[in-house]
Scaffold this motif. Structure first.
Motif: not given
Ligand code: C5P
Length: 219
Positions: A31, A36, A105, A126-127, A176, A180, A183
């Motif tokens: 993901t 990116r 997102r 990340r999620d 980063r 991340d 947020r």
């Protein structure tokens, strides 16, 4: 079976996810590559990275896709192969600013969820365990010290013949992770039901074995 692998930057998520996907014959979905790719397109089109609506519209206009060629997973924006370009410094240093917008997102998560519908998947990000696949049968949260992560990335860069500066890498990783984690929308955080694995003094194969054992225990 859906397997979610989350964690901070350069913790070895994609390397481990690819090994597991290959061993089990599952589809691997990166993901981070999607965020990116959108960032690359935004930079190429001089889109304001603070402009949520423009970024969301851009996400609607482009098609991000993956194609497996032997061991390599290639990434495309429409028909353009961007596999190498999405890893450059400019994209790496800007991607977290693009990924913090809610509408961006929403678009990418929708794409990720529809890719996962296809069947057995290993997805890293990340999620994934918290938002994208909250019902995943196995959730892993990979961590490692900043020093170790920067060293690994540094070695990788040198092996690939890329320019690399260890101290810059440490700063880049820290920055980063901070954006991340801080947020408002779907921040980097361990899902309550995720298994945390500290890879600091472990080899990639050891980590992959540990995860495979967990997978077998769930089957
Ligand atoms: O995994 P990778 O380091 O390629 O991810 C690049 C960036 O994309 C992350 O630093 C983060 O800002 C964003 N990302 C995200 N959610 C994901 C995957 C990546 O916000 N699921």
């Amino acid at each position: 079976m859906k397997i979610a692998i989350d964690g901070p930057a350069a913790a070895g998520k994609s390397t481990v996810a690819k090994i597991i996907a290959k061993k089990l014959g599952y589809v691997y979905i990166d993901t981070g590559a999607m965020y990116r790719a959108l960032t690359l397109k935004a930079l190429q089109t001089s889109t304001d990275l603070e402009d949520e609506n423009s970024l969301a519209n851009l996400a609607d206009q482009i098609k991000i896709s993956f194609k497996n060629v032997g061991e390599i997973q290639k990434v495309f924006i429409d028909k353009q192969n961007v596999t190498d370009e999405i890893r450059n410094h400019d994209v790496t240093n800007h991607v977290s600013y693009v990924a913090k917008h809610k509408r961006v997102r929403e678009k990418l998560v929708e794409m990720q969820q529809s890719l996962a519908e296809e069947g057995n998947v290993v997805m890293d990000g990340r999620d994934i365990g918290t938002f994208v696949l909250p019902g995943a049968e196995l959730k892993i949260f990979l961590i490692a010290s900043v020093e170790e992560r920067a060293e690994r990335r540094h070695k990788e860069n040198i092996e690939k013949g890329f320019e690399s500066d260890l101290e810059n890498l440490k700063d880049e990783i820290r920055r980063r992770d901070q954006i991340d984690s801080e947020r408002e929308v779907a921040p980097l955080i361990k899902a309550e039901d995720a298994v945390e694995i500290d890879t600091t003094s472990k080899s990639i194969d050891e980590v992959a074995e540990q995860i495979l054992t967990l997978i077998h225990s769930k089957r």
